[in-house]
Design a protein around this motif. Sequence first.
Motif, PDB file in Angstrom:
ATOM      1  N   GLU A   1      -1.368   0.208  30.809  1.00  0.00           N
ATOM      2  CA  GLU A   1      -1.921   1.436  31.372  1.00  0.00           C
ATOM      3  C   GLU A   1      -3.397   1.617  31.018  1.00  0.00           C
ATOM      4  O   GLU A   1      -4.133   2.286  31.737  1.00  0.00           O
ATOM      5  CB  GLU A   1      -1.133   2.653  30.867  1.00  0.00           C
ATOM      6  CG  GLU A   1       0.281   2.753  31.419  1.00  0.00           C
ATOM      7  CD  GLU A   1       0.300   2.973  32.931  1.00  0.00           C
ATOM      8  OE1 GLU A   1      -0.635   3.614  33.438  1.00  0.00           O
ATOM      9  OE2 GLU A   1       1.240   2.488  33.586  1.00  0.00           O
ATOM     10  N   TYR A   2      -3.827   1.028  29.908  1.00  0.00           N
ATOM     11  CA  TYR A   2      -5.201   1.200  29.456  1.00  0.00           C
ATOM     12  C   TYR A   2      -6.139   0.142  30.031  1.00  0.00           C
ATOM     13  O   TYR A   2      -7.318   0.091  29.675  1.00  0.00           O
ATOM     14  CB  TYR A   2      -5.261   1.147  27.920  1.00  0.00           C
ATOM     15  CG  TYR A   2      -4.579  -0.067  27.319  1.00  0.00           C
ATOM     16  CD1 TYR A   2      -5.248  -1.283  27.203  1.00  0.00           C
ATOM     17  CD2 TYR A   2      -3.257   0.016  26.897  1.00  0.00           C
ATOM     18  CE1 TYR A   2      -4.618  -2.385  26.675  1.00  0.00           C
ATOM     19  CE2 TYR A   2      -2.622  -1.092  26.372  1.00  0.00           C
ATOM     20  CZ  TYR A   2      -3.304  -2.296  26.257  1.00  0.00           C
ATOM     21  OH  TYR A   2      -2.670  -3.395  25.734  1.00  0.00           O
TER      22      TYR A   2
ATOM     23  N   THR B   1      -7.454  -2.209  33.706  1.00  0.00           N
ATOM     24  CA  THR B   1      -7.555  -2.145  35.165  1.00  0.00           C
ATOM     25  C   THR B   1      -8.168  -3.442  35.683  1.00  0.00           C
ATOM     26  O   THR B   1      -8.682  -4.253  34.912  1.00  0.00           O
ATOM     27  CB  THR B   1      -8.404  -0.937  35.599  1.00  0.00           C
ATOM     28  OG1 THR B   1      -8.327  -0.790  37.018  1.00  0.00           O
ATOM     29  CG2 THR B   1      -9.875  -1.119  35.216  1.00  0.00           C
TER      30      THR B   1
ATOM     31  N   LYS C   1     -10.310   0.063  30.589  1.00  0.00           N
ATOM     32  CA  LYS C   1     -10.826   1.015  31.566  1.00  0.00           C
ATOM     33  C   LYS C   1     -12.199   1.571  31.200  1.00  0.00           C
ATOM     34  O   LYS C   1     -12.871   2.154  32.058  1.00  0.00           O
ATOM     35  CB  LYS C   1      -9.824   2.161  31.761  1.00  0.00           C
ATOM     36  CG  LYS C   1      -8.561   1.722  32.506  1.00  0.00           C
ATOM     37  CD  LYS C   1      -7.608   2.866  32.756  1.00  0.00           C
ATOM     38  CE  LYS C   1      -6.411   2.396  33.577  1.00  0.00           C
ATOM     39  NZ  LYS C   1      -5.439   3.473  33.842  1.00  0.00           N
TER      40      LYS C   1
END
Length: 252
Positions: free
Chosen positions: A87-88, A90, A100
Amino acid sequence: MKVLTEEALRVEFKKNIPEKYIVNEDLIVTPAARQYLKEKNVELIVKKEKTEKEDEFEFKENRIPEGKITPKYISYYSGGAFEQKPEYMTHIFGNKLVYKDDPRIIFRGKLDSLQSEILELQHLSYAKDVEKLSMELQEVLEYVREILRCEVLSEEYSREKLFGLNEEELRDMSHSPKKYLGVGHILPHYKMDEIMLKLNSLRSSSREVELAAVKAFKKENGIERVDIIKALNRLSSGIYILMCKYKAGEYK
């Protein structure tokens, strides 16, 4: 599973670029790494483990060996593989992931915010019946979108003009508005109307994007993507020219 990335090669070749680069067949060489080797004229040699049926395991340079699994996501920093995207992190290029808060991602976010400001000012100009300014802001919007596209696709930014003016003409007009537009330099103040204040905000935002670009592309041995930084410098000059044209009454 080991992966060889372009970033790893850049670090390894920092002091010396070899004529040949030998890897084991169980090492996955990313497309970007292969391209980097070709650009540096380095021959990629894949060393196979000897087996009784060696011919059945013949390795072709442009293919991943049979039975090897291409990772779904790859760390841009270390080359490590991920089955699930954290999630952290990209995407930066293809299936390569970065944090990110990576400077390149921050730069892209600044470009996105700049586009939002342009659209808001376009709408305001349209609502106040300043259609000519709205059209010139559309050119600014397309200019910014092209910068973002070229950065993401690693393409050279080749657009040479803004409002029909080349780099030298943009610089000259923005430095000498009295000569070209009949108005002096603008010192922003609170009594300006809403469009002029928004134009000034847009100008300062474009400067912030330029600084973010310098931070994103600054390397130990120099600056990458000078083409983008140069384009952003022209952009802030162009927006200042719009301010001067508005002050001169050219949009009435």
